[in-house]
Write an enzyme that holds these catalytic residues in place. Structure first.
Site, PDB file in Angstrom:
ATOM      1  N   CYS A  83       2.905 -41.571  -8.189  1.00  0.00           N
ATOM      2  CA  CYS A  83       2.401 -40.511  -7.053  1.00  0.00           C
ATOM      3  C   CYS A  83       0.855 -40.802  -7.273  1.00  0.00           C
ATOM      4  O   CYS A  83       0.158 -41.500  -7.831  1.00  0.00           O
ATOM      5  CB  CYS A  83       3.096 -39.335  -6.888  1.00  0.00           C
ATOM      6  SG  CYS A  83       2.877 -38.299  -8.465  1.00  0.00           S
ATOM      7  N   HIS A 141       2.443 -36.774 -39.195  1.00  0.00           N
ATOM      8  CA  HIS A 141       3.657 -37.319 -38.391  1.00  0.00           C
ATOM      9  C   HIS A 141       4.386 -37.986 -39.512  1.00  0.00           C
ATOM     10  O   HIS A 141       4.191 -38.889 -40.202  1.00  0.00           O
ATOM     11  CB  HIS A 141       3.233 -38.234 -37.285  1.00  0.00           C
ATOM     12  CG  HIS A 141       4.267 -38.747 -36.666  1.00  0.00           C
ATOM     13  ND1 HIS A 141       5.163 -39.567 -36.931  1.00  0.00           N
ATOM     14  CD2 HIS A 141       4.294 -38.440 -35.264  1.00  0.00           C
ATOM     15  CE1 HIS A 141       5.953 -39.669 -35.839  1.00  0.00           C
ATOM     16  NE2 HIS A 141       5.375 -39.117 -34.721  1.00  0.00           N
TER      17      HIS A 141
END
Length: 637
Positions: free
Chosen positions: A28, A559
């Site tokens: 979109c 991480h």
């Protein structure tokens, strides 16, 4: 253009679970909208943290990766670098949606039908709006060649809307696209209007809301002819029914005859039934929906405006606004205008008022640098960069924008602002409030007043209340001086182990430094400690990663392992929560290294400075192995 977004596109595909996990992709104004076979295979937390991605929303059966203004270029690049099917793919039947709730199925259906045509719908709506404005102000003379041409450009799409929706609905219901378009074309066939102007044979349902003049019969049965130009519901229902018929016919046809006999029998069955039953019933249903919406609005227009204005941004975030868009278009088709859903209009102006207030008050260079382009984008109605990049992470200011939207919605209702055409967003929306039949500008002035009040409310309240977050304030006063020339901060090793250069990490985003500068550690044990006195800004629900802001301002991401998000928290134990302030050496996370490795995951752990662009340099240790709390990185201002 492809080269610019190639790495981002490949990374997104990889972290939504790979090409094999994607049923279809569309986009979109600001988001890539994936239809995934298994959403659990997507690494949502990674994508949210990935540079170039604003955030990720999972709603309505779609996996939405919010990109921002560059979404069209990223979308094209994804299609070029992968074998993923774009929005033309046929998706969305019952098998695809079997695990969705009824609400999610409805949202998925409506967004799938309207989303592909939204950009042209907005473009032609803008033309209609500006045509009304030019005629009302005398810039274009009524009946002139310019007026006629502008009317053609503005009306063509809306008049033949059933044909376009026949195409998109056919894709959604897995029907032959041209058969779907043929059904839509039948509904707007010019001769139908001519027949309706002819002799009336008799009247059905006389004296009721379903009263219908009969101008023709088929096999002795009445055919209820109606005007289907610009209609929405009849073609969607007709194509849904047609898809069922097409599949049944295809099963009965010999293979060599399927290509032409399947559409032959489908059209022969569906089009007459649409004129005789499906179209009228769907039209009446649309009228009932419109009447119900208007009844709710008429109970208290101001309360309706307050509600829609307050929650519209929340609806958009979760894709729920697609449930209201058909009501808006249906109201325009049935009544010629929509007074209800249009009350959302002030939201985007409240949002950019808040963002401008933050821009004027913040001393944070990074926040200031993203606020201005987000504000400019929001002027034209594209507010995702404002929401996801600025106000939503600072919850108080998102709430201020919602209150501003509520005030604007109430004013839209109070001033009786109606939407006469589905058109432009932001400032391009004003001409859509002009009544094209009378040229009355009162609606446009009302929309301007409502949006201005929303904007001023967001701006003033934010300007009065805004304060930069504490870590940013501390940044200017706590940094150490080195030789009187530069300021630095030492980042300690959050875990013990072997040093691995970041470029050797088996993940492109880390290896290429896309997420920040730093180093990696192959851990020797299963404990992560605070690398400095800091605040926990992000604790991932799975426990595999943590985001910290040190008291001196460095933003650190730790991480643990590669793709360990897939373990869904198994083997990870978090000792702190988001918002906690911790001292250097405090335990943050414990994990079972052996079990993680046994599951087939790499435990190499990047430790990176994500706001490295605010520093002169990030100097790495030259040691081969480090102990917990040994010097690891030196951040130089």
């Amino acid at each position: 253009m492809m080269k610019k977004y190639e790495e981002l596109a490949k990374d997104i595909v990889r972290h939504v679970g790979g090409e094999a996990n994607v049923s279809c992709l569309s986009h979109c104004i600001t988001r890539l909208r994936f239809k995934l076979k298994d959403e659990s295979k997507a690494d949502t937390e990674y994508l949210k943290a990935r540079e170039g991605v604003v955030t990720v929303i999972q709603s309505g059966g779609q996996y939405q990766v919010v990109i921002g203004n560059e979404v069209a270029d990223v979308y094209d690049t994804v299609l070029e670098v992968s074998n993923i099917a774009g929005s033309a793919a046929k998706v969305g039947d019952e098998e695809d949606n079997k695990d969705l709730s009824p609400l999610d199925r409805f949202i998925d259906l409506i967004s799938g039908v309207f989303q592909p045509v939204l950009s042209v719908l907005v473009a032609t709506g803008m033309i209609k709006g500006f045509t009304a404005l030019f005629m009302a102000t005398g810039l274009v003379e009524q009946g002139s060649g310019m007026a006629q041409m502008l009317n053609i450009l503005g009306d063509m799409f809306f008049y033949f809307l059933p044909i376009f929706l026949g195409l998109t609905a056919a894709r959604k219901f897995r029907m032959n696209e041209f058969t779907g378009m043929a059904i839509g074309a039948a509904l707007v066939y010019p001769t139908v209007s001519a027949i309706m102007k002819g002799e009336t044979l008799y009247t059905l349902f006389d004296g009721t809301i379903f009263q219908s003049a009969i101008h023709m019969e088929l096999l002795g049965l009445p055919v209820i002819l109606m005007n289907y130009a610009s209609s929405v519901i009849p073609i969607i229902v007709a194509v849904w029914f047609g898809a069922k018929v097409e599949r049944a016919v295809a099963k009965a046809m010999p293979t060599m005859l399927k290509s032409f006999l399947t559409p032959f029998f489908t059209i022969l069955i569906v089009v007459p039934l649409t004129f005789m039953a499906i179209g009228p019933v769907a039209t009446w249903a649309g009228q009932i929906v419109g009447a119900a919406a208007m009844a709710i609005y008429n109970v208290s227009p101001v309360v309706a405006g307050l509600f829609i204005g307050a929650f519209w941004q929340v609806f958009v975030m979760f894709g729920l606004h697609w449930g209201l868009v058909p009501i808006m278009i249906n109201n325009i088709s049935v009544y010629g205008f929509d007074p209800l859903v249009v009350t959302y209009f002030g939201c985007s102006f409240a949002q950019i008022g808040v963002v401008l207030g933050i821009f004027l008050r913040t001393k944070d260079a990074k926040l200031k640098s993203i606020s201005l382009p987000a504000f400019i984008s929001g002027i034209f109605g594209v507010t995702e960069p404002c929401i996801y990049g600025i106000t939503l992470p600072r919850k108080k200011y998102f709430i201020i924008s919602c209150i501003g939207g509520a005030i604007g919605g109430a004013l839209m209702a109070l001033l009786s602002v109606n939407l006469y055409m589905f058109g432009g967003l932001g400032i391009f929306g004003y001409p859509t409030f002009i009544d094209p039949k009378t040229g009355d500008l009162a609606g446009m002035y009302g929309g301007m007043i409502a949006s201005a009040v929303s904007f001023v409310f967001g701006l003033v309240v934010t300007a009065v209340m805004y304060r930069d977050a504490a870590p940013a304030e501390k940044l200017t006063v706590v940094k150490e001086s080195v030789d009187g020339k530069a300021e630095r901060e030492i980042i300690k090793a959050p875990l013990a182990g072997k040093i691995v250069p970041l470029e050797d990490v088996p993940d492109e985003a880390f290896a290429m430094g896309l997420l920040g500068k730093g180093i990696a550690i192959e851990p020797s044990d299963g404990k992560v400690v605070a690398p400095a006195d800091c605040t926990v800004m992000t604790m991932f629900p799975t426990g595999h990663a943590i985001g910290l802001v040190t008291d001196k301002g460095a933003e650190i991401l730790i991480h643990i392992g590669m793709d360990t998000v897939k373990l869904e928290g198994k083997y990870f134990t978090t000792m702190v929560k988001q918002g906690d302030h911790v001292k250097a050496g405090d335990t943050l996370i414990e994990f079972d290294k052996e079990k993680i490795v046994a599951e087939g995951f790499n435990t190499i752990t990047p430790v990176i400075v994500t706001n490295h662009d605010q520093y002169m340099d990030v100097v790495l240790t030259d040691e081969k192995d480090v102990e917990e709390e040994a010097n690891l990185l030196t951040v130089i201002a």
